[in-house]
Design a protein around this motif. Structure first.
Motif, PDB file in Angstrom:
ATOM      1  N   THR A  13      -5.087 -20.312  -1.175  1.00 13.26           N
ATOM      2  CA  THR A  13      -5.878 -19.613  -0.485  1.00 13.26           C
ATOM      3  C   THR A  13      -5.004 -18.409   0.472  1.00 13.26           C
ATOM      4  O   THR A  13      -5.296 -17.241   0.368  1.00 13.26           O
ATOM      5  N   ARG A  16      -3.139 -15.918  -1.774  1.00 17.47           N
ATOM      6  CA  ARG A  16      -3.880 -14.769  -2.248  1.00 17.47           C
ATOM      7  C   ARG A  16      -4.497 -13.902  -1.001  1.00 17.47           C
ATOM      8  O   ARG A  16      -4.500 -12.613  -1.439  1.00 17.47           O
ATOM      9  N   GLU A  89       1.110 -16.183 -10.809  1.00 15.41           N
ATOM     10  CA  GLU A  89       0.914 -14.873  -9.592  1.00 15.41           C
ATOM     11  C   GLU A  89       2.059 -14.900  -8.757  1.00 15.41           C
ATOM     12  O   GLU A  89       2.325 -15.785  -8.044  1.00 15.41           O
ATOM     13  N   THR A  92       1.248  -9.725  -5.361  1.00 17.23           N
ATOM     14  CA  THR A  92      -0.114  -9.276  -5.895  1.00 17.23           C
ATOM     15  C   THR A  92      -0.260  -9.097  -7.251  1.00 17.23           C
ATOM     16  O   THR A  92      -1.386  -8.795  -7.927  1.00 17.23           O
ATOM     17  N   THR A  94      -0.531 -10.780 -11.434  1.00 15.44           N
ATOM     18  CA  THR A  94      -0.514 -11.864 -12.365  1.00 15.44           C
ATOM     19  C   THR A  94      -0.081 -11.342 -13.591  1.00 15.44           C
ATOM     20  O   THR A  94      -0.372 -10.517 -14.213  1.00 15.44           O
TER      21      THR A  94
END
Length: 142
Positions: A13, A16, A89, A92, A94
């Motif tokens: 979390t 991201r 990932e 930023t 993926t």
């Protein structure tokens, strides 16, 4: 709903929310989120791990199946080896990766560099000496 006490989920979390940067024990370290599927269950998992960038190829990174110096390899290692591919990932971005286990002198050179940069990895190698060589996986953009 993820368990709020789950350390991996908290790291994911935070990663991201902050463009790939995290604090705590990973503060200032390069971290990647590795997506892999259980080789038996097929369930998708996401595992945060530190990595070492290949300085001559931005599409290649190395991850280390240290499991904190435990006597066994982590499940994510077995899952990636079985699949031969995964998704990461990184920052930023993926993207899909091909997975290759690095062995021999090349493995030792890469692992030693990670241990030089982050001494905890050198300690993990000492903890597993004599019964497990910590695997190094090359993850190359597919």
């Amino acid at each position: 709903m993820p368990d709020p006490n789950d350390w991996n989920q908290q790291t994911i979390t935070e990663f991201r929310a902050n463009g790939g940067r995290v604090g705590g024990p990973f503060e200032g370290a390069p971290v990647v989120l590795v997506h892999h599927h259980g080789r038996k269950s097929g369930t998708e998992y996401v595992t945060p791990t530190m990595y070492l960038a290949n300085e001559s190829d931005d599409d290649t990174i190395y991850v280390f199946a240290s499991k904190g110096g435990a006597p066994t390899n982590p499940d994510w290692y077995h899952n990636l080896i079985a699949a031969g591919e995964g998704t990461i990932e990184r920052g930023t971005e993926t993207y899909r990766v091909a997975v290759h286990e690095v062995t021999g002198d090349e493995r030792d050179r890469i692992y030693d560099e990670q241990g030089r940069r982050f001494p905890g990895f050198a300690e993990y190698a000492l903890q597993t000496e004599g019964f497990r060589t910590i695997p190094v996986l090359e993850l190359r953009r597919a």
